[in-house]
Design a protein around this motif. Structure first.
Motif, short mmCIF file in Angstrom:
data_model
loop_
_atom_site.label_atom_id
_atom_site.label_comp_id
_atom_site.label_asym_id
_atom_site.label_seq_id
_atom_site.Cartn_x
_atom_site.Cartn_y
_atom_site.Cartn_z
N GLY A 1 -49.77 37.02 24.21
CA GLY A 1 -50.02 35.58 24.12
C GLY A 1 -50.72 35.20 22.83
O GLY A 1 -50.38 34.20 22.19
N ILE A 2 -51.70 36.00 22.43
CA ILE A 2 -52.40 35.75 21.17
C ILE A 2 -51.42 35.87 20.00
O ILE A 2 -51.40 35.02 19.11
CB ILE A 2 -53.59 36.71 21.01
N ASP A 3 -50.58 36.90 20.03
CA ASP A 3 -49.56 37.04 18.99
C ASP A 3 -48.64 35.83 18.96
O ASP A 3 -48.27 35.35 17.88
CB ASP A 3 -48.73 38.31 19.21
N ALA A 4 -48.30 35.31 20.13
CA ALA A 4 -47.42 34.14 20.20
C ALA A 4 -48.08 32.91 19.59
O ALA A 4 -47.43 32.11 18.90
CB ALA A 4 -47.01 33.87 21.65
N VAL A 5 -49.37 32.73 19.82
CA VAL A 5 -50.07 31.58 19.23
C VAL A 5 -50.08 31.71 17.71
O VAL A 5 -49.83 30.73 16.99
CB VAL A 5 -51.50 31.45 19.80
N PHE A 6 -50.32 32.90 17.19
CA PHE A 6 -50.27 33.09 15.74
C PHE A 6 -48.85 32.89 15.21
O PHE A 6 -48.66 32.35 14.12
CB PHE A 6 -50.81 34.46 15.34
N ASP A 7 -47.87 33.32 15.98
CA ASP A 7 -46.48 33.09 15.57
C ASP A 7 -46.20 31.59 15.49
O ASP A 7 -45.55 31.12 14.54
CB ASP A 7 -45.53 33.77 16.57
N LEU A 8 -46.69 30.83 16.46
CA LEU A 8 -46.54 29.37 16.41
C LEU A 8 -47.19 28.79 15.15
O LEU A 8 -46.61 27.93 14.48
CB LEU A 8 -47.15 28.71 17.64
N ALA A 9 -48.38 29.27 14.83
CA ALA A 9 -49.07 28.80 13.62
C ALA A 9 -48.24 29.11 12.38
O ALA A 9 -48.09 28.25 11.49
CB ALA A 9 -50.45 29.44 13.52
N ASP A 10 -47.66 30.30 12.33
CA ASP A 10 -46.83 30.67 11.18
C ASP A 10 -45.59 29.78 11.10
O ASP A 10 -45.21 29.34 10.02
CB ASP A 10 -46.41 32.14 11.27
N ARG A 11 -44.98 29.52 12.23
CA ARG A 11 -43.78 28.66 12.25
C ARG A 11 -44.10 27.25 11.79
O ARG A 11 -43.35 26.65 11.03
CB ARG A 11 -43.16 28.64 13.64
N VAL A 12 -45.21 26.71 12.28
CA VAL A 12 -45.62 25.37 11.88
C VAL A 12 -45.87 25.34 10.37
O VAL A 12 -45.44 24.42 9.68
CB VAL A 12 -46.90 24.94 12.65
N SER A 13 -46.55 26.35 9.87
CA SER A 13 -46.87 26.40 8.45
C SER A 13 -45.60 26.50 7.60
O SER A 13 -45.46 25.80 6.60
CB SER A 13 -47.79 27.59 8.18
N ARG A 14 -44.66 27.36 8.01
CA ARG A 14 -43.40 27.49 7.26
C ARG A 14 -42.60 26.20 7.30
O ARG A 14 -42.07 25.76 6.29
CB ARG A 14 -42.57 28.65 7.82
N ARG A 15 -42.51 25.59 8.47
CA ARG A 15 -41.76 24.34 8.61
C ARG A 15 -42.39 23.24 7.77
O ARG A 15 -41.70 22.50 7.08
CB ARG A 15 -41.68 23.93 10.08
#
Length: 188
Positions: free
Chosen positions: A162-176
């Protein structure tokens, strides 16, 4: 002072075990081995003790996180925060009480806003572009919500994933967000 620290440590155990609403100053006094009057000498009310306890809890966590943030950046600091919460799992019911009490108490709400404002600042370092404040608030919510789920169902919630998923979301938001910003400023 040393006595206040002893009272806070006892209160942490009592509030974590009984919950803020059910706990009484008598319980804290018994836990620390003092009279009720001695506890009141150091804290004017149960709410004052609770606020000091929560503030101290977050100060200790924030010190660890800020040290890591300065050394290795926001991502490492947020991972450190997650590890700290896992390590202090027995104390987590205190945070649930704190969150609940912030909906009714303006002083505790102000404390909450200071604490979670600092968390949003760390997430802001990881996301850029338009709407980043909203994304940071959403990531704090996802992070906090994940811990609530884990507390309620530790066997059913894979906290690390779950923590990895939250960081993945942050990365996706940042890239987008980065693609949007480049798209607006680059010549066509």
């Amino acid at each position: 002072d040393e006595r206040r620290t002893q009272i806070r440590e006892a209160a942490l155990r009592v509030f974590a075990r009984k919950g803020y609403v059910a706990a009484r100053i008598d319980d804290v006094a018994e836990e620390v081995g003092l009279s009720k009057g001695a506890v009141y000498w150091h804290y004017e009310s149960k709410k004052a003790l609770f606020a000091d306890l929560v503030a101290d809890w977050f100060r200790r966590s924030a010190r660890t996180v800020e040290d890591e943030r300065g050394r290795a950046g926001a991502r490492a600091a947020l991972r450190t925060a997650a590890s700290d919460l896992v390590r202090r799992r027995a104390e987590m019911p205190l945070l649930l009480d704190f969150w609940a009490e912030t909906t009714r108490d303006p002083e505790l709400r102000a404390l909450y806003n200071r604490i979670y404002g600092a968390m949003r600042e760390a997430w802001l370092e990881l996301v850029g572009g338009p709407g980043r404040e909203a994304y940071a608030a959403a990531l704090v919510g996802a992070f906090s919500g994940l811990f609530v789920q884990w507390l309620a169902d530790p066997e059913g919630v894979d906290l690390e994933a779950g923590i990895d998923a939250v960081f993945d979301l942050a990365d996706r938001v940042s890239r987008r967000s980065s693609r949007r910003t480049r798209g607006r400023t680059s010549p066509r």
